[in-house]
Design an enzyme around this catalytic site. Structure first.
Site, mmCIF file in Angstrom:
data_model
loop_
_atom_site.group_PDB
_atom_site.id
_atom_site.type_symbol
_atom_site.label_atom_id
_atom_site.label_comp_id
_atom_site.label_asym_id
_atom_site.label_seq_id
_atom_site.Cartn_x
_atom_site.Cartn_y
_atom_site.Cartn_z
ATOM 1 N N GLY A 161 0.848 -1.197 0.000
ATOM 2 C CA GLY A 161 0.000 0.000 0.000
ATOM 3 C C GLY A 161 0.876 1.237 0.000
ATOM 4 O O GLY A 161 1.975 1.247 -0.568
ATOM 5 N N ARG A 162 0.402 2.283 0.677
ATOM 6 C CA ARG A 162 1.140 3.568 0.693
ATOM 7 C C ARG A 162 2.565 3.366 1.213
ATOM 8 O O ARG A 162 3.542 3.774 0.577
ATOM 9 C CB ARG A 162 0.403 4.571 1.593
ATOM 10 C CG ARG A 162 -0.906 5.057 1.026
ATOM 11 C CD ARG A 162 -1.702 5.768 2.085
ATOM 12 N NE ARG A 162 -2.165 4.823 3.079
ATOM 13 C CZ ARG A 162 -3.445 4.643 3.438
ATOM 14 N NH1 ARG A 162 -4.381 5.387 2.881
ATOM 15 N NH2 ARG A 162 -3.780 3.753 4.331
ATOM 16 N N ILE A 163 2.684 2.745 2.398
ATOM 17 C CA ILE A 163 4.019 2.626 3.006
ATOM 18 C C ILE A 163 4.836 1.554 2.276
ATOM 19 O O ILE A 163 6.035 1.732 2.041
ATOM 20 C CB ILE A 163 3.918 2.322 4.518
ATOM 21 C CG1 ILE A 163 3.080 3.405 5.219
ATOM 22 C CG2 ILE A 163 5.310 2.241 5.151
ATOM 23 C CD1 ILE A 163 2.749 3.101 6.675
ATOM 24 N N SER A 182 0.030 -9.471 -1.544
ATOM 25 C CA SER A 182 -1.154 -8.800 -0.976
ATOM 26 C C SER A 182 -2.332 -9.562 -1.565
ATOM 27 O O SER A 182 -2.156 -10.429 -2.422
ATOM 28 C CB SER A 182 -1.181 -7.318 -1.362
ATOM 29 O OG SER A 182 -1.138 -7.192 -2.766
ATOM 30 N N ARG A 183 -3.553 -9.244 -1.127
ATOM 31 C CA ARG A 183 -4.692 -10.021 -1.630
ATOM 32 C C ARG A 183 -4.985 -9.702 -3.098
ATOM 33 O O ARG A 183 -5.403 -10.559 -3.851
ATOM 34 C CB ARG A 183 -5.921 -9.757 -0.757
ATOM 35 C CG ARG A 183 -5.776 -10.330 0.636
ATOM 36 C CD ARG A 183 -6.838 -9.818 1.562
ATOM 37 N NE ARG A 183 -6.786 -8.356 1.677
ATOM 38 C CZ ARG A 183 -7.555 -7.637 2.470
ATOM 39 N NH1 ARG A 183 -8.454 -8.240 3.224
ATOM 40 N NH2 ARG A 183 -7.431 -6.321 2.516
ATOM 41 N N ARG A 240 2.271 -4.751 12.472
ATOM 42 C CA ARG A 240 1.696 -4.919 13.810
ATOM 43 C C ARG A 240 2.234 -6.237 14.364
ATOM 44 O O ARG A 240 2.433 -7.205 13.604
ATOM 45 C CB ARG A 240 0.155 -5.000 13.747
ATOM 46 C CG ARG A 240 -0.526 -3.677 13.525
ATOM 47 C CD ARG A 240 -0.465 -2.772 14.762
ATOM 48 N NE ARG A 240 -1.127 -1.496 14.559
ATOM 49 C CZ ARG A 240 -0.518 -0.372 14.175
ATOM 50 N NH1 ARG A 240 0.786 -0.368 13.930
ATOM 51 N NH2 ARG A 240 -1.205 0.756 14.045
ATOM 52 N N ASP A 264 9.820 -3.733 15.029
ATOM 53 C CA ASP A 264 9.395 -2.450 15.613
ATOM 54 C C ASP A 264 8.104 -2.632 16.403
ATOM 55 O O ASP A 264 7.691 -1.724 17.120
ATOM 56 C CB ASP A 264 9.167 -1.436 14.478
ATOM 57 C CG ASP A 264 8.795 -0.044 14.987
ATOM 58 O OD1 ASP A 264 9.439 0.411 15.966
ATOM 59 O OD2 ASP A 264 7.881 0.583 14.426
ATOM 60 N N GLU A 269 2.538 -5.374 23.254
ATOM 61 C CA GLU A 269 3.298 -4.159 23.602
ATOM 62 C C GLU A 269 2.732 -3.491 24.848
ATOM 63 O O GLU A 269 1.524 -3.497 25.019
ATOM 64 C CB GLU A 269 3.220 -3.162 22.433
ATOM 65 C CG GLU A 269 3.906 -3.667 21.201
ATOM 66 C CD GLU A 269 3.708 -2.738 19.998
ATOM 67 O OE1 GLU A 269 3.232 -1.595 20.174
ATOM 68 O OE2 GLU A 269 4.020 -3.179 18.889
ATOM 69 N N HIS A 287 8.355 0.399 18.905
ATOM 70 C CA HIS A 287 7.270 0.919 18.051
ATOM 71 C C HIS A 287 7.470 2.413 17.733
ATOM 72 O O HIS A 287 6.673 3.261 18.127
ATOM 73 C CB HIS A 287 5.906 0.691 18.725
ATOM 74 C CG HIS A 287 4.753 0.746 17.753
ATOM 75 N ND1 HIS A 287 3.597 0.032 17.921
ATOM 76 C CD2 HIS A 287 4.578 1.445 16.595
ATOM 77 C CE1 HIS A 287 2.763 0.282 16.919
ATOM 78 N NE2 HIS A 287 3.348 1.141 16.097
HETATM 79 P P1 NDP Z 1 -2.436 0.656 3.097
HETATM 80 O O1 NDP Z 1 -3.867 0.426 3.426
HETATM 81 O O2 NDP Z 1 -2.069 1.703 2.116
HETATM 82 O O3 NDP Z 1 -1.788 -0.735 2.600
HETATM 83 C C1 NDP Z 1 -2.056 -1.968 3.176
HETATM 84 C C2 NDP Z 1 -1.476 -3.078 2.315
HETATM 85 O O4 NDP Z 1 -1.680 -4.330 2.999
HETATM 86 C C3 NDP Z 1 -2.152 -3.213 0.958
HETATM 87 O O5 NDP Z 1 -1.211 -3.592 -0.012
HETATM 88 C C4 NDP Z 1 -3.154 -4.341 1.182
HETATM 89 O O6 NDP Z 1 -3.457 -4.978 -0.052
HETATM 90 C C5 NDP Z 1 -2.350 -5.236 2.123
HETATM 91 N N1 NDP Z 1 -3.203 -6.126 2.911
HETATM 92 C C6 NDP Z 1 -4.238 -5.775 3.707
HETATM 93 N N2 NDP Z 1 -4.786 -6.872 4.273
HETATM 94 C C7 NDP Z 1 -4.072 -7.931 3.816
HETATM 95 C C8 NDP Z 1 -4.157 -9.341 4.018
HETATM 96 N N3 NDP Z 1 -5.114 -9.880 4.807
HETATM 97 N N4 NDP Z 1 -3.273 -10.145 3.389
HETATM 98 C C9 NDP Z 1 -2.328 -9.619 2.579
HETATM 99 N N5 NDP Z 1 -2.196 -8.292 2.347
HETATM 100 C C10 NDP Z 1 -3.058 -7.457 2.957
HETATM 101 O O7 NDP Z 1 -1.738 0.930 4.502
HETATM 102 P P2 NDP Z 1 -0.364 1.698 4.821
HETATM 103 O O8 NDP Z 1 0.686 1.233 3.879
HETATM 104 O O9 NDP Z 1 -0.602 3.142 4.958
HETATM 105 O O10 NDP Z 1 -0.088 1.117 6.307
HETATM 106 C C11 NDP Z 1 0.014 -0.287 6.511
HETATM 107 C C12 NDP Z 1 0.067 -0.632 7.980
HETATM 108 O O11 NDP Z 1 1.329 -0.299 8.523
HETATM 109 C C13 NDP Z 1 -0.905 0.097 8.903
HETATM 110 O O12 NDP Z 1 -2.214 -0.427 8.841
HETATM 111 C C14 NDP Z 1 -0.254 -0.101 10.269
HETATM 112 O O13 NDP Z 1 -0.733 -1.293 10.865
HETATM 113 C C15 NDP Z 1 1.225 -0.250 9.946
HETATM 114 N N6 NDP Z 1 1.986 0.910 10.441
HETATM 115 C C16 NDP Z 1 2.945 0.737 11.403
HETATM 116 C C17 NDP Z 1 3.642 1.822 11.891
HETATM 117 C C18 NDP Z 1 4.698 1.669 12.937
HETATM 118 O O14 NDP Z 1 4.893 2.588 13.720
HETATM 119 N N7 NDP Z 1 5.423 0.572 12.967
HETATM 120 C C19 NDP Z 1 3.348 3.197 11.456
HETATM 121 C C20 NDP Z 1 2.372 3.257 10.395
HETATM 122 C C21 NDP Z 1 1.715 2.150 9.927
HETATM 123 P P3 NDP Z 1 -4.807 -5.846 -0.291
HETATM 124 O O15 NDP Z 1 -5.935 -5.062 0.322
HETATM 125 O O16 NDP Z 1 -4.856 -5.998 -1.772
HETATM 126 O O17 NDP Z 1 -4.583 -7.144 0.395
#
Ligand code: NDP
Length: 328
Positions: A161-163, A182-183, A240, A264, A269, A287
């Protein structure tokens, strides 16, 4: 969905740790009710709960679960700090016409920096090397060569996704090949997509996890995935703690099923298993993915702006997928 504009006072709950940008972010059109913990919130006067129309959740240490949200019959919006919102019951909110907003984008590059830094620190043993220097050992002998290196690696991203995409850009700059699971294939992304996680784990030697938490990703990195990754395997988790089977990870690190890990985030936690803390082949961070002053300030501001935008009669800036807010 959007709020009606009116000159009436608007009652908001601010729930979680105090944040100056949130505490001071609202004009006197708003009446603020602040609760740091669930214990504080449990003492909320029902007559106040009756009036509350918006909630700011200022950290994921407090939960916006069903029981919490159900206390507020006039609730229109929950503005939550962080891009992950597994601590908010977004399904309940959607059923009850409550909009949930989070704080994506403003933290993307910061978290991607941490992911790349943690990967390099894990491979090149920064923490061990720092301890070595401080102990005085360098004056008598050279630090041993690191077994790990970014130079001969292929990274499988779990989440694109974004990150995930921001991490991919950094890895490309380092000339490291990237594939992802990813899905669904990510739009506009040219890296190879693996619908099957095990197939990807077999094809790479490094996993970087950046998916949301919650039921759909719980323990998805299990013993089978670690075995598929193999003895050169490195796992970096900035997603997470719930995404990894932590006990299986400890076993895999101990037995040499995989080489090392950079973490991280953790299952429980801020408690981290002693077994992980005793290991030399892990780098452990508390974290801190988004935890710089500049980025946390931007996240706090977005918590405020989502609420203000809503109560100015517009859709929130960054609603979550479960509650896509429409304009009027
Ligand atoms: P996005 O929603 O932009 O991206 C999420 C990605 O995960 C997509 O590619 C999605 O693709 C994939 N995904 C979601 N569910 C599943 C699944 N069941 N199986 C496989 N792939 C999956 O989110 P961001 O990139 O903005 O952020 C991602 C996560 O990073 C946050 O939700 C957060 O939990 C974590 N995070 C951690 C931080 C930290 O401090 N360590 C800080 C910020 C974020 P698809 O839907 O096609 O499966």
């Amino acid at each position: 969905m959007a709020a009606a504009i009116s000159s009436e006072k608007i009652d908001l709950v601010i729930y979680g740790p105090h944040k100056p940008i949130v505490d001071n972010g609202f004009s006197d059109q708003f009446v603020l009710h602040k609760f740091e913990t669930r214990g504080d919130l449990d003492r909320l006067n029902p007559a106040v709960a009756e009036k509350v129309r918006g909630i700011a959740v200022t950290y994921n240490s407090v939960r916006g679960d069903k029981a919490m949200l159900a206390q507020f019959p006039k609730l229109e919006i929950v503005s939550s700090f962080g891009v992950g919102y597994d601590h908010i019951d977004a399904a309940y909110a959607a059923e009850h016409n409550i909009v949930v907003a989070n704080t994506p984008d403003v933290l993307t590059e910061e978290v991607a920096d941490i992911a790349l830094g943690l990967l390099i620190a894990t491979l090149r043993e920064f923490v061990k090397a720092d301890r070595y220097l401080r102990s005085g050992l360098w004056t008598t002998q050279q630090f041993p060569l690191s077994v790990g290196s970014l130079r001969d690696r292929k990274v499988g991203m779990v989440g694109m996704g974004r990150i995930g995409q921001a991490i991919g850009r950094r890895l490309e700059a380092c000339r490291v090949p990237v594939v992802y699971h990813s899905r669904h294939p990510a739009e506009g992304v040219s890296y190879k997509h693996y619908p099957d996680l095990i197939e990807m784990a077999k094809a790479v030697d490094t996993l970087v996890l950046i998916v949301p938490g919650g039921a759909s990703t719980a323990n998805m990195i299990n013993a089978e995935v670690m075995k598929a990754l193999g003895p050169r395997g490195v796992i970096i988790n900035v997603a997470r703690g719930s995404v990894i089977d932590e006990q299986a990870l400890i076993a895999a690190l101990k037995s040499g099923t995989i080489l090392s890990a950079g973490l991280d985030v953790f299952a429980n936690e801020p408690t981290v298993p002693d077994e992980l803390k005793a290991m030399q082949n892990v780098v452990l961070l508390p974290h801190i993915g988004s935890a710089s002053v500049v980025t946390r300030n931007a996240m706090d501001q977005l918590v405020v702006d989502n609420l203000k935008t809503w109560f100015a009669g517009k859709p929130p800036l960054t609603p979550v997928a479960e509650t896509p807010a429409k304009g009027r």
